[in-house]
Design a protein around this motif. Sequence first.
Motif, PDB file in Angstrom:
ATOM      1  N   THR A 105     112.144  34.783   5.159  1.00 60.28           N
ATOM      2  CA  THR A 105     111.017  33.985   5.637  1.00 60.28           C
ATOM      3  C   THR A 105     111.320  32.497   5.558  1.00 60.28           C
ATOM      4  OG1 THR A 105     109.487  35.709   4.912  1.00 60.28           O
ATOM      5  CG2 THR A 105     108.565  33.519   5.295  1.00 60.28           C
ATOM      6  N   TRP A 128     113.700  31.247   8.414  1.00 56.23           N
ATOM      7  CA  TRP A 128     113.087  31.173   9.742  1.00 56.23           C
ATOM      8  C   TRP A 128     111.973  30.138   9.800  1.00 56.23           C
ATOM      9  CZ3 TRP A 128     115.784  32.826  13.578  1.00 56.23           C
ATOM     10  CH2 TRP A 128     116.707  33.859  13.372  1.00 56.23           C
ATOM     11  N   ARG A 149     113.703  26.933  10.355  1.00 60.24           N
ATOM     12  CA  ARG A 149     114.295  26.842  11.691  1.00 60.24           C
ATOM     13  C   ARG A 149     113.237  26.532  12.749  1.00 60.24           C
ATOM     14  NH1 ARG A 149     118.162  31.052  15.042  1.00 60.24           N
ATOM     15  NH2 ARG A 149     119.596  29.448  15.755  1.00 60.24           N
ATOM     16  N   GLY A 187     108.841  35.388  17.452  1.00 61.59           N
ATOM     17  CA  GLY A 187     108.989  33.954  17.223  1.00 61.59           C
ATOM     18  C   GLY A 187     107.809  33.144  17.709  1.00 61.59           C
ATOM     19  N   ASP A 244     105.986  38.505  13.832  1.00 63.99           N
ATOM     20  CA  ASP A 244     107.132  37.732  13.357  1.00 63.99           C
ATOM     21  C   ASP A 244     106.902  37.451  11.882  1.00 63.99           C
ATOM     22  OD1 ASP A 244     109.521  36.150  14.874  1.00 63.99           O
ATOM     23  OD2 ASP A 244     108.950  35.121  13.027  1.00 63.99           O
ATOM     24  N   SER A 246     107.776  34.684  10.403  1.00 62.73           N
ATOM     25  CA  SER A 246     107.612  33.254  10.182  1.00 62.73           C
ATOM     26  C   SER A 246     106.196  32.805  10.523  1.00 62.73           C
ATOM     27  CB  SER A 246     108.614  32.463  11.031  1.00 62.73           C
ATOM     28  OG  SER A 246     108.292  31.088  11.031  1.00 62.73           O
ATOM     29  N   PHE A 293     118.930  39.323  14.113  1.00 66.20           N
ATOM     30  CA  PHE A 293     118.876  39.054  12.677  1.00 66.20           C
ATOM     31  C   PHE A 293     119.262  40.293  11.873  1.00 66.20           C
ATOM     32  CE2 PHE A 293     114.725  40.369  14.241  1.00 66.20           C
ATOM     33  CZ  PHE A 293     114.448  41.452  13.433  1.00 66.20           C
TER      34      PHE A 293
END
Length: 209
Positions: free
Chosen positions: A9, A12, A15, A51, A70, A72, A117
């Motif tokens: 977590t 991402w 990112r 995402g 997702d 994230s 991933f």
Amino acid sequence: MATAFSDSTDFWNKRFDTPDYIFGRAPNEYLQTQANRHLNKGDAALCVADGEGRNSVWLAKQGMQVDAFDLSGVALKKAVALAKEEAAAVQFTLASSDSWDWQPNQYDAVVGIFIQFADPVMRLRLFAQMASTLRPGGLLILQGYTPKQLEFKTGGPSILEHLYTEDMIRTLIGDLEPIDLCLYEKELSEGPKHTGMSALLGLVARKPF
């Protein structure tokens, strides 16, 4: 770098923590082409590790009933904002591929766009889960990078075992019937993280009735 594509977590979230949509706001080109050919309004679709929401939002705008998840929270916040801007109804959930509630025979389509991933062990589990949640006749739509992407270095993982080969994908999909399975090279422009000549694999596979 090996830990960068684990189910992390923190990785991402960092990112995705930028004002830009790092993979763009438009849908993946392969998904768009195949969805236009094979999917219909009203179909139930699941976008895996979606995402910032570009693919789920586009599918919803085509009239599909879309779930997306997702791990994230940063990415999901951007996805919700994109859906609002595009007036698209998507059910977003904060979850990893292992914590998502995989229900059997739930969806007409499962979409996995650059979900690389997953290491080999997780990948086996994930593909089995995606196949299980498809309804009979449902479609798995997949796009990913092949090993030649390590030469282009224009996106995706730098770990060879995370990249797709044709033999790998044929094994992973098990009883699903390939409708389209292609390996090709193409210039991508999907946000700052997917830009330039790319080595790609595209798959559409149908679950038997």
